[in-house]
Design a protein around this motif. Structure first.
Motif, short mmCIF file in Angstrom:
data_model
loop_
_atom_site.label_atom_id
_atom_site.label_comp_id
_atom_site.label_asym_id
_atom_site.label_seq_id
_atom_site.Cartn_x
_atom_site.Cartn_y
_atom_site.Cartn_z
N MET A 290 0.82 -1.21 0.00
CA MET A 290 0.00 0.00 0.00
C MET A 290 0.85 1.26 0.00
O MET A 290 0.53 2.25 -0.68
CB MET A 290 -0.95 -0.01 1.19
N MET A 291 1.94 1.24 0.74
CA MET A 291 2.81 2.42 0.79
C MET A 291 3.44 2.69 -0.57
O MET A 291 3.46 3.83 -1.05
CB MET A 291 3.89 2.23 1.86
N LEU A 292 3.93 1.65 -1.22
CA LEU A 292 4.58 1.83 -2.52
C LEU A 292 3.57 2.12 -3.63
O LEU A 292 3.87 2.86 -4.57
CB LEU A 292 5.41 0.59 -2.87
N LEU A 293 2.38 1.54 -3.52
CA LEU A 293 1.33 1.83 -4.51
C LEU A 293 0.96 3.32 -4.45
O LEU A 293 0.83 3.97 -5.49
CB LEU A 293 0.10 0.98 -4.23
N CYS A 294 0.80 3.84 -3.25
CA CYS A 294 0.49 5.27 -3.10
C CYS A 294 1.65 6.14 -3.56
O CYS A 294 1.44 7.20 -4.16
CB CYS A 294 0.15 5.57 -1.64
N LEU A 295 2.86 5.69 -3.30
CA LEU A 295 4.03 6.42 -3.80
C LEU A 295 4.01 6.44 -5.32
O LEU A 295 4.34 7.47 -5.94
CB LEU A 295 5.31 5.76 -3.29
N GLY A 296 3.60 5.33 -5.92
CA GLY A 296 3.48 5.28 -7.37
C GLY A 296 2.46 6.29 -7.88
O GLY A 296 2.66 6.91 -8.93
N MET A 297 1.34 6.46 -7.15
CA MET A 297 0.34 7.46 -7.54
C MET A 297 0.93 8.86 -7.47
O MET A 297 0.70 9.70 -8.36
CB MET A 297 -0.87 7.37 -6.60
N VAL A 298 1.68 9.12 -6.40
CA VAL A 298 2.28 10.44 -6.22
C VAL A 298 3.27 10.75 -7.35
O VAL A 298 3.23 11.82 -7.96
CB VAL A 298 2.98 10.54 -4.84
N VAL A 299 4.14 9.79 -7.62
CA VAL A 299 5.14 9.99 -8.68
C VAL A 299 4.47 10.17 -10.03
O VAL A 299 4.86 11.03 -10.83
CB VAL A 299 6.12 8.79 -8.71
N ASP A 300 3.45 9.36 -10.30
CA ASP A 300 2.73 9.44 -11.57
C ASP A 300 2.07 10.80 -11.77
O ASP A 300 1.89 11.24 -12.91
CB ASP A 300 1.67 8.34 -11.61
N SER A 301 1.74 11.48 -10.67
CA SER A 301 1.05 12.77 -10.78
C SER A 301 2.00 13.92 -11.05
O SER A 301 1.56 15.02 -11.41
CB SER A 301 0.29 13.06 -9.47
N LEU A 302 3.30 13.71 -10.88
CA LEU A 302 4.28 14.79 -11.04
C LEU A 302 4.45 15.18 -12.51
O LEU A 302 4.27 14.35 -13.41
CB LEU A 302 5.62 14.37 -10.46
N PRO A 303 4.79 16.44 -12.77
CA PRO A 303 4.88 16.93 -14.15
C PRO A 303 5.79 16.11 -15.06
O PRO A 303 5.45 15.85 -16.22
CB PRO A 303 5.41 18.36 -13.97
N TRP A 304 6.96 15.69 -14.55
CA TRP A 304 7.87 14.93 -15.41
C TRP A 304 7.29 13.58 -15.80
O TRP A 304 7.56 13.06 -16.89
CB TRP A 304 9.24 14.76 -14.76
N ALA A 305 6.48 13.01 -14.91
CA ALA A 305 5.85 11.73 -15.23
C ALA A 305 4.76 11.89 -16.27
O ALA A 305 4.46 10.96 -17.03
CB ALA A 305 5.28 11.10 -13.96
N HIS A 306 4.15 13.11 -16.35
CA HIS A 306 3.12 13.36 -17.35
C HIS A 306 3.69 13.18 -18.76
O HIS A 306 3.00 12.67 -19.65
CB HIS A 306 2.57 14.78 -17.20
N HIS A 307 4.94 13.60 -18.94
CA HIS A 307 5.57 13.47 -20.26
C HIS A 307 5.76 11.99 -20.62
O HIS A 307 5.55 11.59 -21.77
CB HIS A 307 6.91 14.20 -20.27
#
Length: 327
Positions: A290-307
């Protein structure tokens, strides 16, 4: 009796730091960390990675205070069985280090501060959601469900699923389908997580008369339920990518990589339902998951991940287009 409690408290608290530590223990800090991670996931997804630092800190603080209040009242209510169970017998209330009346005042203060902070810095929706989490955890789960039904964890899991709603509402002031999907992910994660622990400490729950599923129905029924909820949870994690579209390729990769060991451990327990060490392993991994899944959500939301997400989606669309032309 009062003198006995007082003398016990004085014997355990030799300085002010020990007093602070006892009240800190009442809040069950290790549990709160996971709740704050899910809160942050909701907040970052709602803000599309563009998070106001002040709002982030205030929301996490308000969420911490609300969860601490709920956990303190839970400790107050369960102090009779905590005194019997080995893993909880040294908590501040059953050991006599904190008086029940003081714990109640402490919980009320925490809840009030939580509401004030969230209502002032975030909004009333987030503030009331946090308070609803306290009420649900205390009245519905602790008072009504925990000692009376094997469905205590299933229904009671709604309390632990409220933090991501608080994070989302702190940004938007309302709740979208994506916010409720975050709620559902945590809600469906709770049974495999807690039933794995219940299998591991089944004898302790049996001793104090708490009707956890392994105690009432046995391990075989429990692990079948764990297997079912594991797949339901994994399906809900995929829904953030499709059809909701609030997460992209970065999160999808993280969700798949984390889901494989979860299924493997659940399958292993399904084949050996009496193995307490396998249950313990699944319980521990579920926390990391759960901790890493939520971290994945956070990282995915960042501008660089949008690209990255945009590039992957564009290439996938091109590939699908070429495939359809070929047919």
């Amino acid at each position: 009796m009062q003198n006995l409690i007082t003398s016990t408290t004085e014997r355990h608290h030799s300085n002010i730091f020990q007093v602070f530590y006892s009240y800190y223990q009442l809040t069950k800090p290790r549990i709160i960390v996971l709740l704050l991670v899910t809160t942050a996931a909701g907040l970052f997804l709602a803000a599309k990675g563009q998070v106001n630092p002040v709002l982030l800190c205030a929301t996490l603080l308000g969420g911490w205070l609300a969860a601490a209040a709920a956990n303190t009242i839970n400790c107050l209510y369960d102090r009779d069985i905590d005194k019997i169970m080995e893993r909880t017998s040294l908590r501040p209330l059953p050991s006599g280090r904190v008086r029940p009346s003081h714990a109640l005042i402490f919980a009320g203060t925490l809840a009030t501060l939580s509401f004030v902070i969230l209502a002032t810095v975030a909004n009333l929706t987030a503030a009331f959601l946090a308070q609803s989490g306290i009420v649900f955890y205390v009245l519905i789960y602790t008072h009504w469900l925990k000692r009376h039904t094997v469905q205590n964890i299933v229904i009671g899991g709604a309390a632990g699923a409220i933090p991501p709603l608080v994070g989302w509402a702190a940004v938007t002031g309302d709740l979208s389908w994506a916010a409720w999907m975050l709620f559902l992910i945590v809600f469906l994660w709770t049974p495999p997580h807690f039933w794995a622990l219940a299998i591991y400490i089944r004898d302790e729950y049996s001793e104090v008369g708490v009707p956890m599923l392994p105690v009432v129905e046995g391990n075989e029924v429990t692990v079948k339920q764990i297997w079912l909820y594991t797949w339901l949870m994994l399906a809900s994690t995929a829904a953030l990518v499709y059809p909701l579209g609030v997460c992209g390729a970065v999160y999808a990769a993280v969700a798949v990589l984390l889901g494989i060991p979860f299924v493997r451990k659940a399958r292993q327990l399904l084949g050996d339902c009496e193995n307490r060490e396998v249950a313990r392993s699944l319980f521990k991994y579920s926390i990391l998951y759960m901790m890493l899944l939520c971290l994945g959500m956070v990282v995915d939301s960042l501008p660089w991940a949008h690209h990255i997400n945009y590039t992957v989606a564009e290439n996938l669309q091109t590939l699908l287009g070429a495939f359809s032309v070929g047919f």
